[in-house]
Design a protein around this motif. Structure first.
Motif, PDB file in Angstrom:
ATOM      1  N   VAL A 174       0.833  -1.202   0.000  1.00 50.51           N
ATOM      2  CA  VAL A 174       0.000   0.000   0.000  1.00 50.51           C
ATOM      3  C   VAL A 174       0.868   1.253   0.000  1.00 50.51           C
ATOM      4  N   THR A 175       0.507   2.211  -0.864  1.00 51.26           N
ATOM      5  CA  THR A 175       1.075   3.552  -0.829  1.00 51.26           C
ATOM      6  C   THR A 175      -0.025   4.512  -0.391  1.00 51.26           C
ATOM      7  N   LEU A 176       0.204   5.236   0.692  1.00 51.73           N
ATOM      8  CA  LEU A 176      -0.760   6.210   1.182  1.00 51.73           C
ATOM      9  C   LEU A 176      -0.347   7.592   0.677  1.00 51.73           C
ATOM     10  N   MET A 177      -1.315   8.349   0.139  1.00 54.79           N
ATOM     11  CA  MET A 177      -0.958   9.628  -0.467  1.00 54.79           C
ATOM     12  C   MET A 177      -2.100  10.626  -0.369  1.00 54.79           C
ATOM     13  N   SER A 178      -1.741  11.904  -0.588  1.00 56.40           N
ATOM     14  CA  SER A 178      -2.725  12.978  -0.510  1.00 56.40           C
ATOM     15  C   SER A 178      -2.128  14.251  -1.091  1.00 56.40           C
ATOM     16  N   PHE A 179      -3.009  15.157  -1.539  1.00 55.86           N
ATOM     17  CA  PHE A 179      -2.583  16.523  -1.846  1.00 55.86           C
ATOM     18  C   PHE A 179      -2.225  17.270  -0.568  1.00 55.86           C
ATOM     19  N   ASP A 180      -2.889  16.894   0.524  1.00 58.66           N
ATOM     20  CA  ASP A 180      -2.717  17.550   1.815  1.00 58.66           C
ATOM     21  C   ASP A 180      -1.448  17.016   2.483  1.00 58.66           C
ATOM     22  N   ARG A 181      -0.448  17.859   2.605  1.00 54.46           N
ATOM     23  CA  ARG A 181       0.838  17.408   3.137  1.00 54.46           C
ATOM     24  C   ARG A 181       0.727  16.961   4.589  1.00 54.46           C
ATOM     25  N   ALA A 182      -0.149  17.598   5.338  1.00 56.40           N
ATOM     26  CA  ALA A 182      -0.331  17.201   6.738  1.00 56.40           C
ATOM     27  C   ALA A 182      -0.899  15.785   6.825  1.00 56.40           C
ATOM     28  N   VAL A 183      -1.752  15.413   5.885  1.00 59.18           N
ATOM     29  CA  VAL A 183      -2.325  14.061   5.871  1.00 59.18           C
ATOM     30  C   VAL A 183      -1.246  13.028   5.593  1.00 59.18           C
ATOM     31  N   VAL A 184      -0.323  13.338   4.668  1.00 58.56           N
ATOM     32  CA  VAL A 184       0.771  12.399   4.371  1.00 58.56           C
ATOM     33  C   VAL A 184       1.651  12.204   5.600  1.00 58.56           C
ATOM     34  N   LEU A 185       1.958  13.279   6.301  1.00 61.50           N
ATOM     35  CA  LEU A 185       2.767  13.171   7.511  1.00 61.50           C
ATOM     36  C   LEU A 185       2.041  12.368   8.588  1.00 61.50           C
ATOM     37  N   GLU A 186       0.748  12.563   8.688  1.00 60.74           N
ATOM     38  CA  GLU A 186      -0.029  11.816   9.674  1.00 60.74           C
ATOM     39  C   GLU A 186      -0.101  10.341   9.297  1.00 60.74           C
ATOM     40  N   ALA A 187      -0.183  10.054   7.998  1.00 61.11           N
ATOM     41  CA  ALA A 187      -0.178   8.660   7.545  1.00 61.11           C
ATOM     42  C   ALA A 187       1.108   7.963   7.969  1.00 61.11           C
ATOM     43  N   ALA A 188       2.221   8.669   7.840  1.00 59.47           N
ATOM     44  CA  ALA A 188       3.508   8.097   8.248  1.00 59.47           C
ATOM     45  C   ALA A 188       3.510   7.766   9.740  1.00 59.47           C
ATOM     46  N   ARG A 189       2.868   8.599  10.530  1.00 54.49           N
ATOM     47  CA  ARG A 189       2.839   8.384  11.975  1.00 54.49           C
ATOM     48  C   ARG A 189       1.841   7.309  12.380  1.00 54.49           C
ATOM     49  N   ARG A 190       0.677   7.325  11.732  1.00 52.71           N
ATOM     50  CA  ARG A 190      -0.404   6.416  12.124  1.00 52.71           C
ATOM     51  C   ARG A 190      -0.231   5.007  11.551  1.00 52.71           C
ATOM     52  N   ILE A 191       0.308   4.913  10.315  1.00 53.48           N
ATOM     53  CA  ILE A 191       0.409   3.602   9.664  1.00 53.48           C
ATOM     54  C   ILE A 191       1.825   3.446   9.115  1.00 53.48           C
ATOM     55  N   PRO A 192       2.804   3.275   9.992  1.00 52.44           N
ATOM     56  CA  PRO A 192       4.179   3.132   9.527  1.00 52.44           C
ATOM     57  C   PRO A 192       4.362   1.864   8.710  1.00 52.44           C
ATOM     58  N   ASP A 193       5.442   1.842   7.939  1.00 49.08           N
ATOM     59  CA  ASP A 193       5.814   0.703   7.092  1.00 49.08           C
ATOM     60  C   ASP A 193       5.015   0.625   5.796  1.00 49.08           C
ATOM     61  N   THR A 194       4.119   1.586   5.573  1.00 44.80           N
ATOM     62  CA  THR A 194       3.515   1.716   4.248  1.00 44.80           C
ATOM     63  C   THR A 194       4.411   2.630   3.412  1.00 44.80           C
ATOM     64  N   GLN A 195       4.222   2.595   2.090  1.00 45.27           N
ATOM     65  CA  GLN A 195       4.867   3.573   1.218  1.00 45.27           C
ATOM     66  C   GLN A 195       4.088   4.885   1.336  1.00 45.27           C
ATOM     67  N   LEU A 196       4.737   6.004   1.026  1.00 49.75           N
ATOM     68  CA  LEU A 196       4.085   7.308   1.083  1.00 49.75           C
ATOM     69  C   LEU A 196       4.346   8.068  -0.216  1.00 49.75           C
ATOM     70  N   ALA A 197       3.388   8.889  -0.605  1.00 48.64           N
ATOM     71  CA  ALA A 197       3.560   9.708  -1.804  1.00 48.64           C
ATOM     72  C   ALA A 197       2.818  11.021  -1.629  1.00 48.64           C
ATOM     73  N   LEU A 198       3.370  12.064  -2.224  1.00 45.28           N
ATOM     74  CA  LEU A 198       2.720  13.363  -2.264  1.00 45.28           C
ATOM     75  C   LEU A 198       2.062  13.525  -3.624  1.00 45.28           C
ATOM     76  N   VAL A 199       0.778  13.886  -3.634  1.00 41.81           N
ATOM     77  CA  VAL A 199       0.086  14.193  -4.888  1.00 41.81           C
ATOM     78  C   VAL A 199       0.254  15.683  -5.148  1.00 41.81           C
ATOM     79  N   HIS A 200       0.660  16.031  -6.360  1.00 46.17           N
ATOM     80  CA  HIS A 200       1.006  17.417  -6.648  1.00 46.17           C
ATOM     81  C   HIS A 200       0.567  17.771  -8.053  1.00 46.17           C
ATOM     82  N   ALA A 201       0.055  18.993  -8.221  1.00 45.42           N
ATOM     83  CA  ALA A 201      -0.477  19.407  -9.527  1.00 45.42           C
ATOM     84  C   ALA A 201       0.600  20.078 -10.361  1.00 45.42           C
ATOM     85  N   THR A 202       0.675  21.398 -10.322  1.00 44.73           N
ATOM     86  CA  THR A 202       1.586  22.124 -11.197  1.00 44.73           C
ATOM     87  C   THR A 202       2.766  22.696 -10.428  1.00 44.73           C
TER      88      THR A 202
END
Length: 284
Positions: A174-202
């Motif tokens: 599983v890769t957890l990702m979001s446009f919201d950077r705070a959500v990605v950081l929280e994912a790292a804290r809440r569900i460690p050992d998953t992959q992480l990605a930042l969704v970004h537009a332009t």
């Protein structure tokens, strides 16, 4: 062929892309071209191209974000899926892009006020699936899942997502990702050992900025050029492009160091990529 998006798999894929990148630069130099994302930069031999990533499962066989769509992608050999997550009135994670069901269902209203356990219908006769159902299906197809949060989960909702990952395909798939950077950081804290990605537009980001939020960036395709993709890959960052549905964009971007195309046409893209390789091999 199973595409692995782990760090080790990313290393082998980057090694392949370095060879392609060198060939691409050589072609550009010979042509005297200054456009660093030109399709004319294609290497003489056919290198493995970006993996097909089924955007919301794809829309070639069924409605987006449904079990029918993911089943069709999985049956066609697409091993990486992209999904969207909201939460129903009980806090159950459901796979849905919008915060309301109106666009995909004869029902209406915010998903946060509806109960997925009641079986919310979709316009094509299916129902809006829970996250666990999609993860279960992904496990049967040995697929990896890019999971985008479309809202900010509560502590209880984070726990529900973690429990469903652990009960099904496991965190490494599983890769957890979001446009919201705070959500990605929280994912790292809440569900460690998953992959992480930042969704970004332009716009551009430095590798250091991206790495604050994990090892990958899911970037809008119109904002990816060769110099950016190379810079990120050289820094060990996996690059995904969304949403890439046109053959002209497949051709233009296939020569860049991109790991995956998030596309509504994953089955057709897979066929196109195979035919492209066959044509190149025949020409050689």
């Amino acid at each position: 062929m199973i595409i692995t998006l782990s760090r080790a798999g990313g290393h082998h894929m980057r090694a392949s892309w370095r060879k392609a990148a060198i060939a691409a630069v050589s072609v550009l130099a010979l042509a005297g071209c200054r456009h660093d994302n030109s399709a004319e930069a294609a290497a003489a031999s056919c290198e493995p191209g970006p993996a097909a990533i089924a955007h919301r499962g794809g829309t070639e066989r069924a409605m987006e974000n449904t079990l029918g769509a993911f089943t069709a992608a999985g049956d066609a050999g697409v091993k990486v899926w992209e999904i969207d997550v909201h939460f129903d009135v009980r806090g159950t994670p459901v796979v849905l892009h919008d915060d309301t069901v109106d666009r995909v269902s004869p029902a209406s209203g915010p998903i946060a006020r509806l109960d997925a356990g009641d079986g919310i219908p979709t316009d094509d006769g299916q129902r809006i699936p829970t996250l666990r159902e999609v993860y279960d299906l992904a496990g049967r197809h040995q697929a990896q899942v890019l999971t985008e949060f479309k809202t900010v989960p509560t502590a209880k909702q984070w726990s529900a997502v973690a429990a469903q990952i652990d009960a099904t395909i496991g965190r490494r798939a599983v890769t957890l990702m979001s446009f919201d950077r705070a959500v990605v950081l929280e994912a790292a804290r809440r569900i460690p050992d998953t992959q992480l990605a930042l969704v970004h537009a332009t716009g551009d980001l430095t590798p250091e900025e991206i790495k604050q939020y994990g090892g990958a960036i899911n970037k809008h395709h119109s904002s990816i050029i060769y110099s950016r993709a190379k810079k990120w890959h050289d820094a060990g960052i996996r690059v995904y492009a969304w949403t890439v549905d046109k053959e002209t964009d497949w051709e233009r971007l296939s020569v860049l160091p991109i790991d995956g195309f998030v596309t509504n046409r994953p089955i057709e893209y897979t066929r196109w990529a195979a035919e492209r390789c066959k044509s190149k091999d025949s020409a050689n």
